[in-house]
Design an enzyme around this catalytic site. Sequence first.
Site, PDB file in Angstrom:
ATOM      1  N   ASP A  69       0.889  -1.116  -0.050  1.00  0.00           N
ATOM      2  CA  ASP A  69       0.000  -0.011   0.205  1.00  0.00           C
ATOM      3  C   ASP A  69       1.020   1.203  -0.022  1.00  0.00           C
ATOM      4  O   ASP A  69       1.448   1.669   1.099  1.00  0.00           O
ATOM      5  CB  ASP A  69      -1.064  -0.030   1.108  1.00  0.00           C
ATOM      6  CG  ASP A  69      -1.782   1.044   1.358  1.00  0.00           C
ATOM      7  OD1 ASP A  69      -1.647   2.208   0.465  1.00  0.00           O
ATOM      8  OD2 ASP A  69      -2.527   1.129   2.186  1.00  0.00           O
ATOM      9  N   VAL A  70       0.886   1.851  -1.231  1.00  0.00           N
ATOM     10  CA  VAL A  70       1.962   2.926  -1.147  1.00  0.00           C
ATOM     11  C   VAL A  70       1.642   4.239  -0.307  1.00  0.00           C
ATOM     12  O   VAL A  70       2.602   5.037  -0.130  1.00  0.00           O
ATOM     13  CB  VAL A  70       2.313   3.345  -2.870  1.00  0.00           C
ATOM     14  CG1 VAL A  70       2.751   2.255  -3.522  1.00  0.00           C
ATOM     15  CG2 VAL A  70       0.772   4.027  -3.417  1.00  0.00           C
ATOM     16  N   ASN A  96       2.985   4.027 -10.756  1.00  0.00           N
ATOM     17  CA  ASN A  96       1.518   3.961 -11.324  1.00  0.00           C
ATOM     18  C   ASN A  96       0.509   3.760 -10.524  1.00  0.00           C
ATOM     19  O   ASN A  96      -0.712   3.795 -10.968  1.00  0.00           O
ATOM     20  CB  ASN A  96       1.619   2.544 -12.170  1.00  0.00           C
ATOM     21  CG  ASN A  96       0.322   2.192 -12.960  1.00  0.00           C
ATOM     22  OD1 ASN A  96      -0.209   3.123 -13.917  1.00  0.00           O
ATOM     23  ND2 ASN A  96      -0.345   1.096 -12.320  1.00  0.00           N
ATOM     24  N   TYR A 160      -8.695  13.686  -8.214  1.00  0.00           N
ATOM     25  CA  TYR A 160      -7.776  12.917  -8.927  1.00  0.00           C
ATOM     26  C   TYR A 160      -7.193  14.230 -10.044  1.00  0.00           C
ATOM     27  O   TYR A 160      -5.778  14.005  -9.985  1.00  0.00           O
ATOM     28  CB  TYR A 160      -8.822  12.247  -9.941  1.00  0.00           C
ATOM     29  CG  TYR A 160      -7.897  11.328 -10.783  1.00  0.00           C
ATOM     30  CD1 TYR A 160      -7.419  10.269 -10.394  1.00  0.00           C
ATOM     31  CD2 TYR A 160      -7.836  11.936 -12.151  1.00  0.00           C
ATOM     32  CE1 TYR A 160      -6.722   9.453 -11.376  1.00  0.00           C
ATOM     33  CE2 TYR A 160      -6.989  10.981 -13.236  1.00  0.00           C
ATOM     34  CZ  TYR A 160      -6.598   9.852 -12.674  1.00  0.00           C
ATOM     35  OH  TYR A 160      -5.837   9.112 -13.575  1.00  0.00           O
ATOM     36  N   LYS A 164      -2.910  14.683  -9.667  1.00  0.00           N
ATOM     37  CA  LYS A 164      -2.245  14.281 -10.742  1.00  0.00           C
ATOM     38  C   LYS A 164      -1.453  15.538 -11.288  1.00  0.00           C
ATOM     39  O   LYS A 164      -0.169  15.245 -11.803  1.00  0.00           O
ATOM     40  CB  LYS A 164      -3.041  13.732 -11.983  1.00  0.00           C
ATOM     41  CG  LYS A 164      -3.728  12.397 -11.786  1.00  0.00           C
ATOM     42  CD  LYS A 164      -2.543  11.414 -11.512  1.00  0.00           C
ATOM     43  CE  LYS A 164      -3.025   9.943 -11.596  1.00  0.00           C
ATOM     44  NZ  LYS A 164      -2.180   8.874 -11.406  1.00  0.00           N
TER      45      LYS A 164
END
Length: 255
Positions: A69-70, A96, A160, A164
């Site tokens: 789990d990053v 990713n 989101y 990003k």
Amino acid sequence: MINVLDLFRLDGRVAVVTGASSGLGAGFARALGQAGADVVVAARRADKLGEVADAVRATGRRALTVATDVSDPDQCTALAEAAVAEFGQIDILVNNAGIGTAVPALREKPDEFRQVIDVNLNGAYWAAQACARVMRPGSSIINISSVLALIKSYAPQAAYAASKAGLIGLTRDLSQQWSGRKGIRVNAIAPGYFASEMTADIPKDQLMTFIANTSPLGRLGEQHELDAAVVFLAGAGASFITGTTLAVDGGMSGH
């Protein structure tokens, strides 16, 4: 004289791919294996990693699965340690791992927003930190951003889009810090719309109408078109490229 095709080979390299259990990440892992790299595949959904690892092994390369789990810095450290314990090095990191929501801004709950930032942006930072500590000069970090960091979104996606866009800023800063001093190139890719889990829930007719109105190529991207960009930025062919964002979006961001 350098053979230009050799600039795209990754023989003797070790790549770590997060968010590799399915979709684009699984494709990246296979492509890196095809280019000659041994691959560490990481994701929260550990049950799906074995299949991706088998696909890498089918290319003739070695593979390791690590449930990660990053959003947890300690798990990112453990991922890097596992990669080094198995293969002795890390040369490529593909950040990713990502999640998305489509919630109107006035209805988005704090925890919903935080979770997206925690995985997409913070998680990329923790993974980059952990891997950069052991990477050698000539290594490459590739952050998977999104065309929605560059253009308006199809749906209400504040969390989101913000995550990003933040990833592009992070890419520039880490490139400034690490490219000259440590010899680690840091770049980002901004994919447009590809057939993936994230686009599966969008009504197909609405999505294609949006793409037709915003993309000169007027179609969804295909996995191999993104794989090629990842392999390029990972290897010696991109040795003079750092701190940049490569849009693989059918022309959307330039339209």
